[in-house]
Design an enzyme around this catalytic site. Sequence first.
Site, PDB file in Angstrom:
ATOM      1  N   THR A 111       0.877  -1.166   0.000  1.00 54.74           N
ATOM      2  CA  THR A 111       0.000   0.000   0.000  1.00 54.74           C
ATOM      3  C   THR A 111       0.916   1.219   0.000  1.00 54.74           C
ATOM      4  O   THR A 111       1.611   1.489   0.975  1.00 54.74           O
ATOM      5  CB  THR A 111      -0.928   0.036   1.230  1.00 54.74           C
ATOM      6  OG1 THR A 111      -0.141   0.022   2.404  1.00 54.74           O
ATOM      7  CG2 THR A 111      -1.867  -1.152   1.246  1.00 54.74           C
ATOM      8  N   THR A 112       0.935   1.911  -1.128  1.00 58.39           N
ATOM      9  CA  THR A 112       1.868   3.020  -1.282  1.00 58.39           C
ATOM     10  C   THR A 112       1.517   4.205  -0.403  1.00 58.39           C
ATOM     11  O   THR A 112       2.381   4.991  -0.048  1.00 58.39           O
ATOM     12  CB  THR A 112       1.939   3.481  -2.749  1.00 58.39           C
ATOM     13  OG1 THR A 112       0.624   3.804  -3.198  1.00 58.39           O
ATOM     14  CG2 THR A 112       2.515   2.399  -3.629  1.00 58.39           C
ATOM     15  N   CYS A 113       0.242   4.346  -0.044  1.00 59.37           N
ATOM     16  CA  CYS A 113      -0.164   5.474   0.810  1.00 59.37           C
ATOM     17  C   CYS A 113       0.418   5.358   2.217  1.00 59.37           C
ATOM     18  O   CYS A 113       0.738   6.356   2.850  1.00 59.37           O
ATOM     19  CB  CYS A 113      -1.679   5.559   0.911  1.00 59.37           C
ATOM     20  SG  CYS A 113      -2.486   5.882  -0.654  1.00 59.37           S
ATOM     21  N   TYR A 114       0.508   4.129   2.699  1.00 59.93           N
ATOM     22  CA  TYR A 114       0.951   3.904   4.080  1.00 59.93           C
ATOM     23  C   TYR A 114       2.334   3.283   4.164  1.00 59.93           C
ATOM     24  O   TYR A 114       2.805   2.968   5.258  1.00 59.93           O
ATOM     25  CB  TYR A 114      -0.062   3.026   4.816  1.00 59.93           C
ATOM     26  CG  TYR A 114      -1.419   3.662   4.886  1.00 59.93           C
ATOM     27  CD1 TYR A 114      -1.658   4.748   5.718  1.00 59.93           C
ATOM     28  CD2 TYR A 114      -2.460   3.198   4.094  1.00 59.93           C
ATOM     29  CE1 TYR A 114      -2.899   5.341   5.776  1.00 59.93           C
ATOM     30  CE2 TYR A 114      -3.709   3.794   4.144  1.00 59.93           C
ATOM     31  CZ  TYR A 114      -3.919   4.867   4.989  1.00 59.93           C
ATOM     32  OH  TYR A 114      -5.153   5.466   5.036  1.00 59.93           O
ATOM     33  N   PHE A 115       2.984   3.067   3.031  1.00 60.67           N
ATOM     34  CA  PHE A 115       4.327   2.471   2.980  1.00 60.67           C
ATOM     35  C   PHE A 115       4.373   1.130   3.708  1.00 60.67           C
ATOM     36  O   PHE A 115       5.207   0.897   4.567  1.00 60.67           O
ATOM     37  CB  PHE A 115       5.386   3.407   3.559  1.00 60.67           C
ATOM     38  CG  PHE A 115       5.451   4.758   2.912  1.00 60.67           C
ATOM     39  CD1 PHE A 115       5.666   4.863   1.550  1.00 60.67           C
ATOM     40  CD2 PHE A 115       5.292   5.905   3.643  1.00 60.67           C
ATOM     41  CE1 PHE A 115       5.735   6.119   0.942  1.00 60.67           C
ATOM     42  CE2 PHE A 115       5.358   7.155   3.045  1.00 60.67           C
ATOM     43  CZ  PHE A 115       5.573   7.251   1.690  1.00 60.67           C
TER      44      PHE A 115
END
Length: 142
Positions: free
Chosen positions: A132-136
Amino acid sequence: RKEYVDLYVNYTFNKSVQKPFEDFRQGFLRGCPARNWKMFLPEELRVLLQGHTTIDWHLLEKNVIYIQYEELDQTIRNFWTVFHNLPEEKKKMLLAFLSGSDRISGYGLEHFRFQIADPQVKNPDEVYPHATTCYFILFLPR
């Protein structure tokens, strides 16, 4: 000939793009006033806008937070062994997979943290790693 070449180069690089560049410049300065940019040296501004291109991969490993994993779990040790043996280009591809960019923001690597989590699925062999790129967060099946 020299005058012709000079005029042609001037037209190609200056005159022909003057109107679109001026429109872009006005829009950019409306959102980001020039007085805010003048405090930076050119190198600092480049890093701020583009991010860091050289990365200390061992520091990245040190900054990871593990969820449902321990640092000494076999899956984690295998992951880092394989990761550190990858060529630089593949490491950056993994960083892009994880964060959406192959660069670290201007804040620097010491402030960049990501998580490796166990997706806790019944059959880990049937699940691919995903992020999940938003939350790394990198979901890494056992």
